[in-house]
Enzyme design. Structure first.
Site, PDB file in Angstrom:
ATOM      1  N   ARG A 118     -41.787  25.678 -29.548  1.00  0.00           N
ATOM      2  CA  ARG A 118     -41.457  24.770 -30.654  1.00  0.00           C
ATOM      3  C   ARG A 118     -40.628  25.507 -31.694  1.00  0.00           C
ATOM      4  O   ARG A 118     -41.051  26.563 -32.175  1.00  0.00           O
ATOM      5  CB  ARG A 118     -42.727  24.335 -31.359  1.00  0.00           C
ATOM      6  CG  ARG A 118     -43.433  23.143 -30.821  1.00  0.00           C
ATOM      7  CD  ARG A 118     -42.793  21.827 -31.161  1.00  0.00           C
ATOM      8  NE  ARG A 118     -43.360  20.812 -30.272  1.00  0.00           N
ATOM      9  CZ  ARG A 118     -44.176  19.865 -30.680  1.00  0.00           C
ATOM     10  NH1 ARG A 118     -44.484  19.760 -31.938  1.00  0.00           N
ATOM     11  NH2 ARG A 118     -44.664  19.010 -29.832  1.00  0.00           N
ATOM     12  N   THR A 164     -37.360  22.979 -37.000  1.00  0.00           N
ATOM     13  CA  THR A 164     -37.147  21.551 -36.659  1.00  0.00           C
ATOM     14  C   THR A 164     -38.400  20.929 -36.037  1.00  0.00           C
ATOM     15  O   THR A 164     -38.496  19.710 -35.941  1.00  0.00           O
ATOM     16  CB  THR A 164     -36.006  21.417 -35.639  1.00  0.00           C
ATOM     17  OG1 THR A 164     -36.424  22.068 -34.430  1.00  0.00           O
ATOM     18  CG2 THR A 164     -34.726  22.053 -36.133  1.00  0.00           C
ATOM     19  N   ASP A 167     -56.700  34.564 -24.407  1.00  0.00           N
ATOM     20  CA  ASP A 167     -55.321  34.215 -24.068  1.00  0.00           C
ATOM     21  C   ASP A 167     -55.142  34.308 -22.556  1.00  0.00           C
ATOM     22  O   ASP A 167     -55.168  35.410 -21.985  1.00  0.00           O
ATOM     23  CB  ASP A 167     -54.344  35.157 -24.788  1.00  0.00           C
ATOM     24  CG  ASP A 167     -52.910  34.690 -24.605  1.00  0.00           C
ATOM     25  OD1 ASP A 167     -52.451  34.591 -23.449  1.00  0.00           O
ATOM     26  OD2 ASP A 167     -52.241  34.403 -25.615  1.00  0.00           O
ATOM     27  N   ASP A 170     -52.142  36.510 -21.294  1.00  0.00           N
ATOM     28  CA  ASP A 170     -52.404  37.947 -21.448  1.00  0.00           C
ATOM     29  C   ASP A 170     -53.411  38.445 -20.418  1.00  0.00           C
ATOM     30  O   ASP A 170     -53.273  39.550 -19.886  1.00  0.00           O
ATOM     31  CB  ASP A 170     -52.931  38.244 -22.855  1.00  0.00           C
ATOM     32  CG  ASP A 170     -51.804  38.292 -23.882  1.00  0.00           C
ATOM     33  OD1 ASP A 170     -50.631  38.408 -23.465  1.00  0.00           O
ATOM     34  OD2 ASP A 170     -52.111  38.208 -25.087  1.00  0.00           O
TER      35      ASP A 170
HETATM   36  N1  URA Z   1     -53.728  29.391 -24.932  1.00  0.00           N
HETATM   37  C1  URA Z   1     -54.580  30.299 -24.400  1.00  0.00           C
HETATM   38  O1  URA Z   1     -54.206  31.069 -23.530  1.00  0.00           O
HETATM   39  N2  URA Z   1     -55.846  30.348 -24.877  1.00  0.00           N
HETATM   40  C2  URA Z   1     -56.300  29.514 -25.825  1.00  0.00           C
HETATM   41  O2  URA Z   1     -57.483  29.600 -26.192  1.00  0.00           O
HETATM   42  C3  URA Z   1     -55.405  28.570 -26.373  1.00  0.00           C
HETATM   43  C4  URA Z   1     -54.126  28.533 -25.909  1.00  0.00           C
END
Ligand code: URA
Length: 210
Positions: free
Chosen positions: A105, A109, A201, A204
């Protein structure tokens, strides 16, 4: 649509999800679990594929039996975490094509910017399953589906492993025609946009970039 959100609470999926969430699970195992869960979810999400009759010969006799009725699928992972689900779903549907979408995003904008998009040329003849392990705010899922809709696929489904209630609400409001398949609906999003309890994440943890 009667029911738009499907929660896949199969014991095998739920069992694997426990290890996926565990912060002590390393990248190798995490990757394998994402693939296995995606494979099991794909099995459920394709439950209504139409079949047609064919005739074959077994070593014993001729028999009428069934094959999938020429329905063509495409998987579209959202970069980058969606990539972790691709091998699993392809192990179930090896003939499917794979498109890719990368977007972010624009902070000023607030419009989605596609930094990468490559969809199968015949996507208008295909049923599409969009892949992203986490449906958090719903922003990228909404934008990815909006982009894919421009190519007129036969249908679109969205498959994630963990969804936040906020993401489900936002997604279903914008795309009431797109079925949503998830393995769990968690409690809420925290102030940093992470799903709670979630798994951290996903990108990751899949790619070891912690
Ligand atoms: N993206 C992720 O990888 N983990 C989250 O908790 C939220 C978005």
């Amino acid at each position: 649509m009667d029911k738009q959100v499907f929660i896949m609470d199969h014991p095998l999926i739920q069992h694997k999800l426990t290890f996926l969430r565990d912060k002590n699970t390393g990248s190798k195992e995490f990757r394998e679990l994402v693939g296995e869960i995606a494979m099991l979810m794909c099995y459920e999400a394709t439950r209504d594929l139409p079949l047609e009759e064919t005739t074959i010969e077994t070593p014993i006799s001729e028999t009428k039996t069934k094959v999938i009725a020429g329905r063509k699928l495409a998987f579209v992972p959202i970069l980058r975490a969606g990539l972790g689900m691709v091998d699993g779903v392809l192990s179930m549907v090896p003939a499917a094509k794979v498109g890719h979408i990368g977007l972010y995003r624009d902070h000023e904008t607030l419009q989605p910017v596609e930094y990468y998009s490559k969809l199968p040329l015949d996507i208008n003849e295909r049923d599409v399953i969009v892949l992203d392990p986490m449906l958090a705010t719903g922003g990228s899922a909404i934008d990815a589906v909006t982009i894919i809709k421009r190519s007129n696929p036969k249908s679109i489904r969205f498959m994630c492993i963990i969804a936040a209630p906020e993401g489900i609400k936002a997604f279903t409001a914008v795309h009431p025609d797109v079925e949503l398949y998830c393995a769990a609906v968690d409690d809420h999003l925290n102030e940093n946009g992470y799903i709670v309890p979630g798994l951290g994440d996903a990108g990751d943890r899949i790619f070891g970039t912690l």
